[in-house]
Scaffold this active site. Sequence first.
Site, PDB file in Angstrom:
ATOM      1  N   TYR A 125      -1.207  -1.444  33.253  1.00 39.58           N
ATOM      2  CA  TYR A 125      -1.775  -0.096  33.167  1.00 39.58           C
ATOM      3  C   TYR A 125      -2.137   0.443  34.551  1.00 39.58           C
ATOM      4  O   TYR A 125      -2.918   1.375  34.677  1.00 39.58           O
ATOM      5  CB  TYR A 125      -3.021  -0.081  32.263  1.00 39.58           C
ATOM      6  CG  TYR A 125      -2.754  -0.444  30.808  1.00 39.58           C
ATOM      7  CD1 TYR A 125      -1.560  -1.046  30.418  1.00 39.58           C
ATOM      8  CD2 TYR A 125      -3.694  -0.182  29.831  1.00 39.58           C
ATOM      9  CE1 TYR A 125      -1.325  -1.388  29.096  1.00 39.58           C
ATOM     10  CE2 TYR A 125      -3.458  -0.517  28.502  1.00 39.58           C
ATOM     11  CZ  TYR A 125      -2.272  -1.120  28.145  1.00 39.58           C
ATOM     12  OH  TYR A 125      -2.045  -1.459  26.845  1.00 39.58           O
ATOM     13  N   LYS A 173       0.646 -15.384  29.785  1.00 36.25           N
ATOM     14  CA  LYS A 173       2.058 -15.627  29.480  1.00 36.25           C
ATOM     15  C   LYS A 173       2.651 -16.254  30.744  1.00 36.25           C
ATOM     16  O   LYS A 173       3.676 -15.805  31.276  1.00 36.25           O
ATOM     17  CB  LYS A 173       2.751 -14.293  29.123  1.00 36.25           C
ATOM     18  CG  LYS A 173       4.168 -14.442  28.605  1.00 36.25           C
ATOM     19  CD  LYS A 173       4.247 -14.926  27.173  1.00 36.25           C
ATOM     20  CE  LYS A 173       5.671 -15.202  26.760  1.00 36.25           C
ATOM     21  NZ  LYS A 173       5.792 -15.676  25.353  1.00 36.25           N
ATOM     22  N   ASP A 206       1.414 -14.968  22.598  1.00 32.81           N
ATOM     23  CA  ASP A 206       2.023 -14.874  21.260  1.00 32.81           C
ATOM     24  C   ASP A 206       1.429 -15.908  20.306  1.00 32.81           C
ATOM     25  O   ASP A 206       1.074 -15.599  19.168  1.00 32.81           O
ATOM     26  CB  ASP A 206       3.559 -14.966  21.322  1.00 32.81           C
ATOM     27  CG  ASP A 206       4.085 -15.835  22.434  1.00 32.81           C
ATOM     28  OD1 ASP A 206       3.278 -16.326  23.252  1.00 32.81           O
ATOM     29  OD2 ASP A 206       5.312 -16.041  22.500  1.00 32.81           O
ATOM     30  N   ASP A 230      -5.716  -5.334  25.403  1.00 37.59           N
ATOM     31  CA  ASP A 230      -5.668  -4.126  24.588  1.00 37.59           C
ATOM     32  C   ASP A 230      -5.208  -4.489  23.174  1.00 37.59           C
ATOM     33  O   ASP A 230      -5.828  -4.120  22.169  1.00 37.59           O
ATOM     34  CB  ASP A 230      -4.692  -3.125  25.234  1.00 37.59           C
ATOM     35  CG  ASP A 230      -4.775  -1.741  24.625  1.00 37.59           C
ATOM     36  OD1 ASP A 230      -5.630  -1.527  23.750  1.00 37.59           O
ATOM     37  OD2 ASP A 230      -3.982  -0.871  25.017  1.00 37.59           O
TER      38      ASP A 230
HETATM   39 MG    MG Z   1      -6.522   0.120  22.721  1.00 39.28          MG
END
Ligand code: MG
Length: 339
Positions: A125, A173, A206, A230
Site C-alpha cells: 500500500y 510469505k 495462506d 488487511d
Molecule cells: Mg480493510
Amino acid sequence: MSYRITLLPGDGIGPEVTKATVRVLEATGLEFDWVRHENLGAAAVEKYGVPLPEHVIDSIRSTRIALKGPVTTPVGKGFKSVNVTLRQKLDLYANVRPCKTLPGIKSAFKDVDLMIFRENTEGLYSGLESYDERHDIADSIARISKAGSQRIINFCFEYSRTHGYDKVTVVHKANILKLTSGMFLRLAQDRAVQYPELQFNDRIIDNMCMQLVVRPQDYNCIVTTNLFGDILSDLAAGLVGGLGVVAGANIGDDYAVFEAVHGSAPDIAGQNKANPTALIRSAEMMLRHLGESKAADALHDALVDIYTEGIYLTGDQGGTTSTDEFATQLATRVKALLN
Ligand code: MG
Ligand code: NAI
C-alpha cells in the site's frame, strides 16, 4: 476538564453511527470538546477539491486524537483512499484490531481472543504503482523498510507483554517473498528472544487463513505486513460476529485515529438501520487510550448487557431496533453502570 477530539463522521452510514457513538460517550459523564469536520472524500472533493483537506490533518495534529466514521472510496479509479492517506500523513503505523467474542453476539466460535497488528504505512500500500502504456503492464511495489517493520513488531510484542497475552505469531510469505517478507520474519524472530515469557511462532499467510477458520482459539497476537493484515483482520472479524461489531484503531507515536472498520454501507445509509457497535467499541478503545478505563469498562459491560438480553438488536444482528434506539438503550445502561 474536557477532551478535545477531532470528529470525522464520514459518509454513508457514517453520520448515523457517529451520532450514536457520541451519544453513548457523553452518557459516561466525561466532557468532550468535539472538533467536527463533516466533509471528507467525495464531499471534500466537491467543496475543497481534495478528498482529505489539509485543515482536517491539522485538526488531528492539534487534538492528537480522532474518532472517525467510514468514507466511501471509489474502486479502481478516482481519488486515493482517505484512510490510506490519513495513515501515511500522520504516520499511524499500527493498525490494531481486537477480534474478541463478545458475550451475546452470535458468532461461529466462542472464546476467540485475537489481536491483529497490521503494518499500516508501507508494503503493497506504499502507493508505488505505475503503468507501462507501451506493453500494457501494471506494476505495484511492495516496499518494506527495516525501521517500518521493526516498529510494528516492537509494538505488538510490547502490547502482548503489557496486556498479559501468551502468544505472538508473525505472519509472512517468506518462502516466496524472500527479501520483503523474509526481512519482516527475521526481525520478528530476533525480537522474540527478548520476550521469553511469550510463546512465539510464525505462519505462512495462506496456512494462517486456514488455521484461523479452523482453530482461532490457538492464537492471540498476530503481527504482519499491510496487505496480509488487511485481509486477516477482516477474516478475524468474521470469526466474532462480523465487521459491524469489531473495533479498530490506527496508532502512531504522536497521533491516534479510532475508526469503524466497516465501510459506508450505501445499501442501508440514511435509514437509521446501521449497527453502531463497531464505532462504539472503537470509542471504548479510545477511552482506554485516554486512560479512562472506568468509562471504557461501562461501555463494554453495557454492550454485553444489550447483546445478552437480545431485545434491542439492529438488522444485521437479526433484530429491528433502529440506530437511534440502540444508542438510547445503550446510553441508559452506561449511565446506570456509572452511577
Ligand atoms: Mg480493510
Ligand atoms: P461495507 O462495510 O460498507 O458493507 C458491507 C456489508 O455490510 C453491506 O451489506 C452493509 O450493509 C453491511 N454493513 C456494514 N457496516 C454495517 C453496520 N454498521 N451495520 C449494519 N450493516 C453493516 O463494505 P463495502 O460495501 O465493501 O464498502 C462500501 C464503501 O465503504 C466503499 O466505498 C469502501 O471503499 C468504503 N469503505 C470504507 C472504509 C473506511 O472508511 N474505514 C472501510 C471499508 C470500506
